[in-house]
Write a protein that holds these residues in place. Structure first.
Motif, short mmCIF file in Angstrom:
data_model
loop_
_atom_site.label_atom_id
_atom_site.label_comp_id
_atom_site.label_asym_id
_atom_site.label_seq_id
_atom_site.Cartn_x
_atom_site.Cartn_y
_atom_site.Cartn_z
N THR A 104 -91.34 -19.67 14.33
CA THR A 104 -89.90 -19.64 14.06
C THR A 104 -89.59 -19.34 12.60
O THR A 104 -88.61 -18.69 12.29
CB THR A 104 -89.28 -21.00 14.39
OG1 THR A 104 -90.09 -22.02 13.80
CG2 THR A 104 -89.22 -21.22 15.88
N HIS A 105 -90.41 -19.87 11.69
CA HIS A 105 -90.18 -19.68 10.25
C HIS A 105 -91.46 -20.05 9.51
O HIS A 105 -92.43 -20.48 10.13
CB HIS A 105 -88.99 -20.51 9.77
CG HIS A 105 -89.17 -21.99 9.93
ND1 HIS A 105 -89.14 -22.61 11.16
CD2 HIS A 105 -89.42 -22.97 9.03
CE1 HIS A 105 -89.34 -23.91 11.00
NE2 HIS A 105 -89.52 -24.16 9.71
N GLY A 106 -91.46 -19.89 8.19
CA GLY A 106 -92.71 -19.96 7.45
C GLY A 106 -93.16 -21.32 6.95
O GLY A 106 -94.09 -21.39 6.15
N HIS A 107 -92.56 -22.41 7.38
CA HIS A 107 -93.06 -23.72 6.96
C HIS A 107 -94.41 -24.01 7.62
O HIS A 107 -94.66 -23.62 8.75
CB HIS A 107 -92.07 -24.83 7.35
CG HIS A 107 -90.88 -24.91 6.44
ND1 HIS A 107 -89.66 -25.37 6.84
CD2 HIS A 107 -90.75 -24.58 5.14
CE1 HIS A 107 -88.82 -25.33 5.83
NE2 HIS A 107 -89.45 -24.85 4.77
N LEU A 108 -95.25 -24.75 6.88
CA LEU A 108 -96.62 -24.99 7.36
C LEU A 108 -96.69 -25.73 8.68
O LEU A 108 -97.62 -25.53 9.45
CB LEU A 108 -97.41 -25.79 6.31
CG LEU A 108 -98.03 -25.00 5.17
CD1 LEU A 108 -98.83 -25.94 4.28
CD2 LEU A 108 -98.92 -23.87 5.69
N ASP A 109 -95.70 -26.59 8.94
CA ASP A 109 -95.75 -27.31 10.23
C ASP A 109 -95.37 -26.38 11.39
O ASP A 109 -95.32 -26.81 12.54
CB ASP A 109 -94.90 -28.59 10.21
CG ASP A 109 -93.45 -28.37 9.83
OD1 ASP A 109 -93.15 -27.39 9.13
OD2 ASP A 109 -92.61 -29.19 10.24
N HIS A 110 -95.15 -25.10 11.08
CA HIS A 110 -94.88 -24.09 12.13
C HIS A 110 -95.89 -22.93 12.11
O HIS A 110 -96.10 -22.30 13.14
CB HIS A 110 -93.45 -23.57 12.00
CG HIS A 110 -92.45 -24.67 12.21
ND1 HIS A 110 -91.75 -24.84 13.38
CD2 HIS A 110 -92.09 -25.71 11.41
CE1 HIS A 110 -90.99 -25.92 13.29
NE2 HIS A 110 -91.18 -26.46 12.11
N ILE A 111 -96.49 -22.66 10.96
CA ILE A 111 -97.46 -21.54 10.90
C ILE A 111 -98.86 -21.98 10.49
O ILE A 111 -99.80 -21.19 10.57
CB ILE A 111 -97.01 -20.41 9.93
CG1 ILE A 111 -96.98 -20.90 8.47
CG2 ILE A 111 -95.65 -19.85 10.33
CD1 ILE A 111 -96.84 -19.75 7.46
N LEU A 128 -86.08 -25.10 17.31
CA LEU A 128 -86.58 -25.92 16.21
C LEU A 128 -86.12 -25.46 14.83
O LEU A 128 -86.00 -24.27 14.57
CB LEU A 128 -88.11 -25.98 16.26
CG LEU A 128 -88.63 -27.28 16.93
CD1 LEU A 128 -88.04 -27.45 18.31
CD2 LEU A 128 -90.13 -27.28 17.00
N ASP A 129 -85.89 -26.40 13.99
CA ASP A 129 -85.67 -26.27 12.55
C ASP A 129 -84.46 -25.41 12.17
O ASP A 129 -84.58 -24.22 11.86
CB ASP A 129 -86.93 -25.76 11.86
CG ASP A 129 -87.99 -26.85 11.79
OD1 ASP A 129 -88.00 -27.70 12.70
OD2 ASP A 129 -88.78 -26.86 10.83
N LYS A 130 -83.34 -26.08 12.13
CA LYS A 130 -82.13 -25.41 11.67
C LYS A 130 -81.08 -26.43 11.27
O LYS A 130 -81.15 -27.59 11.65
CB LYS A 130 -81.56 -24.53 12.78
CG LYS A 130 -81.15 -25.30 14.03
CD LYS A 130 -80.44 -24.39 14.99
CE LYS A 130 -80.13 -25.04 16.32
NZ LYS A 130 -81.30 -25.24 17.16
N THR A 155 -79.98 -20.93 10.07
CA THR A 155 -80.11 -21.31 8.67
C THR A 155 -80.94 -22.59 8.57
O THR A 155 -80.78 -23.52 9.37
CB THR A 155 -78.71 -21.52 8.05
OG1 THR A 155 -77.88 -22.19 9.01
CG2 THR A 155 -78.08 -20.19 7.71
N HIS A 156 -81.83 -22.60 7.58
CA HIS A 156 -82.77 -23.72 7.41
C HIS A 156 -83.13 -23.74 5.93
O HIS A 156 -82.49 -23.03 5.14
CB HIS A 156 -83.98 -23.45 8.33
CG HIS A 156 -85.02 -24.52 8.36
ND1 HIS A 156 -84.71 -25.85 8.39
CD2 HIS A 156 -86.39 -24.46 8.37
CE1 HIS A 156 -85.84 -26.56 8.42
NE2 HIS A 156 -86.87 -25.74 8.39
N SER A 157 -84.14 -24.50 5.54
CA SER A 157 -84.47 -24.59 4.12
C SER A 157 -85.50 -23.54 3.69
O SER A 157 -86.21 -23.73 2.69
CB SER A 157 -84.96 -26.00 3.80
OG SER A 157 -85.81 -26.46 4.81
ZN LIG Z 1 -88.99 -26.07 8.78
#
Ligand SMILES: [Zn+2]
Length: 448
Positions: A80-87, A172-174, A150-152
């Protein structure tokens, strides 16, 4: 068509997110995340060289062995996005699937960085950049879409798998941000359209991180104003000011850089991950940093930058550093321990443009880091930040707009998922019928 969901990871913790959706014979895997706290708790663990099964046993990466219960072929892996808990687990798991990794451009660049660091497995899955206005066919009857949220971190998305039985929205994550600093606003219009297309929304997998928080998560522009107020109030201070934030939070880094200039200081980004995320965003043309913005990641160049700051006067600079969670090896923690050429004087300021991730390891490390800084005379500005996750009013709004047939809370432990349950029940959902509280490693059959 049979639609089945496998809750692989992130249903018992914050971290190692991973969910698979099977539509007929085709499967899409959303996210392959890392639970960093399970890694950091061990001294000197180098995940780059570790085997997947050992990392699964540590609870660090998703236990994808449940995938053998799903009968079908994986057609795409979609972070979904580039945070470590996702990639963060892609480098350890993706090679087991003959499928491309599909995500928005900034996310793909970060995945590329992860794969380059991997030393145990050769991961050669194709990397496919996809924008929110594009579609990808999944098998003969389904389509994948990435809705802009939108997220961080920039380029966050909520992937949607369109099936003949309705859409599965992986939410997830928004946060719902109408005024983010460097991006387009949250695309509620598209969610509304999806709710009204075809069979509507079959299932919604929800990020319950802040399900216990009342009200609405403020916009990034709110954090920006808060930061502006703090920094402008320090305009006449001639000593050292140090700021820290999530290095992946490029919008926030942009605000820090801008306000540093406003109060007559030269911003300098210090720390390997600061250099990685902001450097990537700059190379992609996603941010416009001033030409003289220094970015230093390697130990020697960092030390050189600190020496320059000490020689030319701390009052001329704003070091923006890693270490907002008190991570033992991050820059701010090293500064606190006196391991860098930067010396604090009584009254110097440290701005945490971040919130402690509420988890015992982080809380303990952050406490230690702050104590070390205080012992050197530093004064702390805490919580100059807004969350990247929906609070209760955002959850109500998403259920209202999407009208999903089934809801699956994720991205939390059971205790916090429990805070989402009464909220969903108040909107007519029922546990065991259409509100599915799952543990890691389960499958949920939605249609037969
Ligand atoms: Zn995130």
């Amino acid at each position: 068509m049979e639609i089945e969901i496998a809750t692989i990871g992130g249903y018992e913790e914050v971290g190692r997110n991973c969910t698979a959706v099977r539509a007929g014979d085709d499967i899409v895997i959303f996210d392959m995340g890392l639970n960093l706290s399970k890694v950091l708790i061990h001294d000197n663990v180098e995940t780059e060289r570790m085997h997947s099964l050992d990392l699964i046993d540590m609870g660090a990466i998703p236990d994808d062995r449940v995938m053998s219960d799903l009968e079908g072929d994986v057609k795409a892996i979609v972070p979904t996005h580039g945070h470590l808990d996702h990639i963060g687990a892609i480098s350890k798991l993706a090679h087991r699937y003959d499928a491309p990794i599909v995500a928005r451009p900034f996310t793909i660049e970060l995945v590329k960085g992860q794969l380059e660091g991997e030393q145990k497995f050769g991961v050669d899955n194709e990397l496919v950049k996809m924008d929110p206005d594009e579609r990808m066919a999944i098998g003969d009857e389904c389509e994948l879409e990435l809705v802009h949220v939108t997220h961080s971190i920039i380029d966050a998305s909520n992937p949607v798998l369109h099936t003949p039985e309705g859409s599965v929205v992986y939410g997830l994550d928004k946060r719902i941000d109408h005024n983010p600093v460097i991006e387009e606003p949250f695309d509620m219009q598209r969610f509304r359209e999806i709710a009204n297309e075809g069979e509507g929304v079959l299932a919604y997998i929800e990020d319950t991180t802040n399900a216990g928080r009342k009200g609405r998560t403020p916009s990034e522009s709110h954090a920006r104003n808060h930061l502006k107020d703090v920094m402008y109030s320090l305009e006449d201070y001639s000593g050292g000011i140090v700021a820290t934030t999530f290095s992946s939070h490029v919008s926030r880094v942009t605000s820090l850089v801008e306000f540093a200039k406003d109060i007559g200081r030269q911003p300098i980004l210090l720390g390997r991950s600061m250099e990685r995320y902001s450097g990537t965003a700059e190379r992609m043309g996603r941010v416009n940093f001033p030409d003289n913005l220094g970015m230093f990641g390697h130990r020697k160049s960092v030390d050189r930058a600190f020496k320059r700051i000490m020689n030319e006067g701390k009052g001329n600079f704003l070091p923006i550093v890693t270490g907002h969670q008190g991570e033992p090896r991050a820059m701010l923690t090293r500064m606190g321990r006196g391991e860098t050429p930067f010396d604090f004087d009584d009254g110097d300021k440290v701005i945490f443009s971040a919130r402690v991730i509420p988890e015992p390891t982080n809380e303990g490390q952050r406490y230690q880091s702050e104590q070390l800084l205080r012992m050197q005379g530093a004064r702390i500005y805490d919580d100059v930040h807004v969350s990247g996750h929906l609070s209760q009013e955002g959850h109500y709004q998403m259920l209202q707009e999407l009208q999903p047939q089934h809801v699956i809370p994720a991205h939390q432990n059971l205790e916090n998922v429990g805070k989402y349950v009464p909220l969903a029940e108040s909107q007519g959902y029922k546990m065991g019928r259409d509100l599915h509280v799952a543990r890691n490693g389960q499958t949920i059959q939605l249609t037969e």
